[in-house]
Motif scaffolding. Structure first.
Motif, PDB file in Angstrom:
ATOM      1  N   GLY A 198      18.173  -3.797  29.182  1.00 13.40           N
ATOM      2  CA  GLY A 198      18.893  -4.949  29.719  1.00 13.40           C
ATOM      3  C   GLY A 198      17.981  -5.891  30.483  1.00 13.40           C
ATOM      4  N   ASP A 199      17.059  -5.338  31.273  1.00 11.46           N
ATOM      5  CA  ASP A 199      16.100  -6.177  32.006  1.00 11.46           C
ATOM      6  C   ASP A 199      15.194  -6.955  31.053  1.00 11.46           C
ATOM      7  N   VAL A 200      14.755  -6.294  29.996  1.00 13.95           N
ATOM      8  CA  VAL A 200      13.890  -6.959  29.011  1.00 13.95           C
ATOM      9  C   VAL A 200      14.653  -8.106  28.359  1.00 13.95           C
ATOM     10  N   PHE A 201      15.878  -7.841  27.925  1.00 18.73           N
ATOM     11  CA  PHE A 201      16.663  -8.877  27.265  1.00 18.73           C
ATOM     12  C   PHE A 201      16.940 -10.045  28.211  1.00 18.73           C
ATOM     13  N   ARG A 202      17.298  -9.761  29.448  1.00 16.80           N
ATOM     14  CA  ARG A 202      17.542 -10.839  30.415  1.00 16.80           C
ATOM     15  C   ARG A 202      16.291 -11.689  30.611  1.00 16.80           C
ATOM     16  N   THR A 203      15.150 -11.032  30.706  1.00 15.40           N
ATOM     17  CA  THR A 203      13.889 -11.747  30.925  1.00 15.40           C
ATOM     18  C   THR A 203      13.621 -12.749  29.811  1.00 15.40           C
ATOM     19  N   PHE A 204      13.886 -12.348  28.586  1.00 20.35           N
ATOM     20  CA  PHE A 204      13.555 -13.215  27.459  1.00 20.35           C
ATOM     21  C   PHE A 204      14.694 -14.136  27.030  1.00 20.35           C
ATOM     22  N   GLU A 205      15.905 -13.836  27.396  1.00 23.86           N
ATOM     23  CA  GLU A 205      17.044 -14.638  26.962  1.00 23.86           C
ATOM     24  C   GLU A 205      17.607 -15.552  28.054  1.00 23.86           C
ATOM     25  N   SER A 206      17.319 -15.258  29.312  1.00 23.08           N
ATOM     26  CA  SER A 206      18.003 -15.961  30.402  1.00 23.08           C
ATOM     27  C   SER A 206      17.693 -17.450  30.478  1.00 23.08           C
ATOM     28  N   ASP A 207      16.542 -17.874  29.976  1.00 26.79           N
ATOM     29  CA  ASP A 207      16.225 -19.300  30.061  1.00 26.79           C
ATOM     30  C   ASP A 207      16.904 -20.119  28.960  1.00 26.79           C
ATOM     31  N   LEU A 208      17.567 -19.436  28.026  1.00 24.67           N
ATOM     32  CA  LEU A 208      18.280 -20.131  26.956  1.00 24.67           C
ATOM     33  C   LEU A 208      19.780 -20.008  27.189  1.00 24.67           C
ATOM     34  N   PRO A 209      20.475 -21.114  27.421  1.00 27.57           N
ATOM     35  CA  PRO A 209      21.912 -21.014  27.650  1.00 27.57           C
ATOM     36  C   PRO A 209      22.631 -20.516  26.398  1.00 27.57           C
ATOM     37  N   PHE A 210      23.575 -19.631  26.581  1.00 28.67           N
ATOM     38  CA  PHE A 210      24.349 -19.065  25.478  1.00 28.67           C
ATOM     39  C   PHE A 210      25.178 -20.151  24.790  1.00 28.67           C
ATOM     40  N   ILE A 211      25.664 -21.070  25.595  1.00 30.70           N
ATOM     41  CA  ILE A 211      26.505 -22.160  25.095  1.00 30.70           C
ATOM     42  C   ILE A 211      26.246 -23.375  25.989  1.00 30.70           C
ATOM     43  N   GLU A 212      26.565 -24.541  25.490  1.00 30.39           N
ATOM     44  CA  GLU A 212      26.300 -25.779  26.232  1.00 30.39           C
ATOM     45  C   GLU A 212      26.884 -25.750  27.642  1.00 30.39           C
ATOM     46  N   CYS A 213      28.017 -25.068  27.816  1.00 35.68           N
ATOM     47  CA  CYS A 213      28.656 -24.984  29.140  1.00 35.68           C
ATOM     48  C   CYS A 213      27.700 -24.451  30.205  1.00 35.68           C
ATOM     49  N   PHE A 214      26.793 -23.581  29.806  1.00 34.63           N
ATOM     50  CA  PHE A 214      25.890 -22.932  30.750  1.00 34.63           C
ATOM     51  C   PHE A 214      24.620 -23.745  30.988  1.00 34.63           C
TER      52      PHE A 214
END
Length: 163
Positions: free
Chosen positions: A76-92
């Motif tokens: 989970g930490d690895v995924f957050r590190t690499f995915e967190s800078d990309l918003p899942f959807i425009e709302c974010f």
């Protein structure tokens, strides 16, 4: 939800390190083992190092190793590190131009769903993905000695559980 190539390469790179714990791993060896471009992998290795997942060594005999045991690295930490800078959807996104902004109730549900995804991966440790996984080790072991040592370790673990 679709994970980025960078997240996929990060997890594969960490698996190579975990399968080869007593070895300094070189980027070129990882690229061959996981079928990745060295240039793309360089960016991933850099971020893994900056995030504290691996320790990098420069120079002629340089490379990288896990910064801590695989049993202490949360997927989970690895995924957050690499995915967190990309918003899942425009709302974010800070650049949200959606005309429904401010009145749409879907954003809070999506935020909870994304967090539930990461939370489900938090207790999963890198070590669980590689420990006694003969198929994975056959693909990612960088030398025969590692495969032999791993087989002996897994045999020992299995007999200890039986006794």
């Amino acid at each position: 939800m679709r994970l980025t190539t960078r997240t996929n390469l990060a997890l594969r790179t960490l698996m190579v390190c975990a399968v080869n714990p007593d070895r300094i791993v070189r980027k070129s060896d990882v690229a061959v083992a996981i079928n990745a471009s060295e240039n793309h992998l360089a960016q991933v290795v850099n971020q893994l190092g900056q995030s504290g997942f691996i320790t990098t060594m420069r120079g002629r005999h340089g490379g990288f190793t896990l910064a801590r045991p695989a049993e202490q690295i949360s997927v989970g930490d690895v995924f957050r590190t690499f995915e967190s800078d990309l918003p899942f959807i425009e709302c974010f996104s800070a650049d949200n131009t959606c005309p429904l902004k401010g009145v749409c109730r879907m954003a809070s549900h999506l935020k909870r769903a994304v967090e539930a995804f990461y939370a489900s991966l938090d207790p999963l440790m890198l070590g669980e993905l590689v420990e006694c996984n003969d198929g994975l080790e056959a693909i990612l072991s960088l030398d025969e000695g590692t495969r032999i040592a791993s087989a002996a370790r897994c045999t020992h673990h299995a007999s200890a559980r039986v006794n």
